[in-house]
Enzyme design. Structure first.
Site, short mmCIF file in Angstrom:
data_model
loop_
_atom_site.label_atom_id
_atom_site.label_comp_id
_atom_site.label_asym_id
_atom_site.label_seq_id
_atom_site.Cartn_x
_atom_site.Cartn_y
_atom_site.Cartn_z
N ASN A 1 -9.43 2.74 -1.34
CA ASN A 1 -10.00 3.77 -0.47
C ASN A 1 -9.28 5.12 -0.58
OD1 ASN A 1 -12.04 2.12 0.50
ND2 ASN A 1 -10.74 1.28 2.10
N ASN B 1 -7.13 6.00 3.64
CA ASN B 1 -8.55 6.24 3.38
C ASN B 1 -8.97 7.68 3.67
OD1 ASN B 1 -8.21 5.85 6.14
ND2 ASN B 1 -10.16 4.83 6.42
N HIS C 1 0.82 -1.21 0.00
CA HIS C 1 0.00 0.00 0.00
C HIS C 1 0.86 1.27 0.00
CE1 HIS C 1 -4.20 0.61 -0.22
NE2 HIS C 1 -4.48 0.90 1.03
N ASP D 1 -0.69 2.04 -5.40
CA ASP D 1 -0.67 0.59 -5.62
C ASP D 1 -1.94 0.18 -6.34
OD1 ASP D 1 -1.86 1.37 -3.00
OD2 ASP D 1 -2.41 -0.75 -2.91
N TYR E 1 -3.92 8.67 7.10
CA TYR E 1 -4.01 7.30 6.60
C TYR E 1 -4.63 7.31 5.21
CZ TYR E 1 -2.31 5.47 10.93
OH TYR E 1 -1.49 5.18 11.99
#
Length: 192
Positions: free
Chosen positions: A119, A73, A25, A98, A71
């Site tokens: 997300n 999301n 990620h 990614d 983060y």
């Protein structure tokens, strides 16, 4: 790109924290770090957006290189804040991320489209109120068996992949630079 004189915002997506550093990620962060190294600059905190930011020039064009400190999301808020602060239109935003829907090692460029369950992209699309931004997609492949995709991307690259990752990160950074220099269609013709 639509306007080679307009500033471009290049955003590498990832999650903050050492536990995520070498995960799939965080491919976007890895690429952003390589680009910063090539520029010879250092990231500093841009307080108004909540992102690490490096301002530079590429062939005379202003480039803003960013890594959201939120983060994945929640990436949209810092990306939209940077775009507003520096007057970057969404069509001049490039997101490096990614991509589960591409085999490991594939690098693809595109504008717009769906988020494919990503997300970070969903958050950015919502915050920019459009999906019409550029994406540099770093293929990580699908999880093996029945492994949850969310779990898969938060794991480090497999041992067999790890030795290829530095080369792929460099190639992805090359793709970002090519996109900035020649625009989407020409870059796609050269890469795909």
């Amino acid at each position: 790109m639509t306007d080679s004189n307009a500033p471009a915002l290049v955003v590498g997506l990832g999650n903050p924290g050492t536990e995520y550093e070498r995960t799939r990620h965080n491919a976007g962060f890895l690429v952003a770090d390589v680009l910063a190294e090539r520029i010879g600059g250092r990231f500093s905190v841009h307080k108004k957006s909540g992102a690490d930011l490096l301002e530079a020039r590429l062939d005379g064009r202003k480039i803003l290189l960013a890594k959201p400190r939120s983060y994945m999301n929640l990436s949209g808020r810092p990306v939209a804040a940077l775009a507003r602060f520096f007057s970057v239109v969404p069509t001049e935003v490039i997101v490096v991320h990614d991509e589960l829907d591409l085999p490991f090692g594939s690098i693809r460029l595109k504008r717009g489209g769906g988020e494919g369950g990503h997300n970070g992209l969903r958050s950015i699309s919502n915050a920019l109120s459009t999906k019409d931004y550029l994406r540099v997609r770093f293929g990580v492949g699908r999880p093996p068996g029945r492994q949850d995709p969310a779990d898969f991307v938060l794991k480090p690259f497999a041992a067999a992949e790890r030795k290829e990752v530095p080369v792929l990160v460099e190639q992805t950074a090359d793709a970002v630079e090519l996109l900035l220099r020649v625009g989407l269609e020409t870059a796609q013709n050269q890469l795909h």
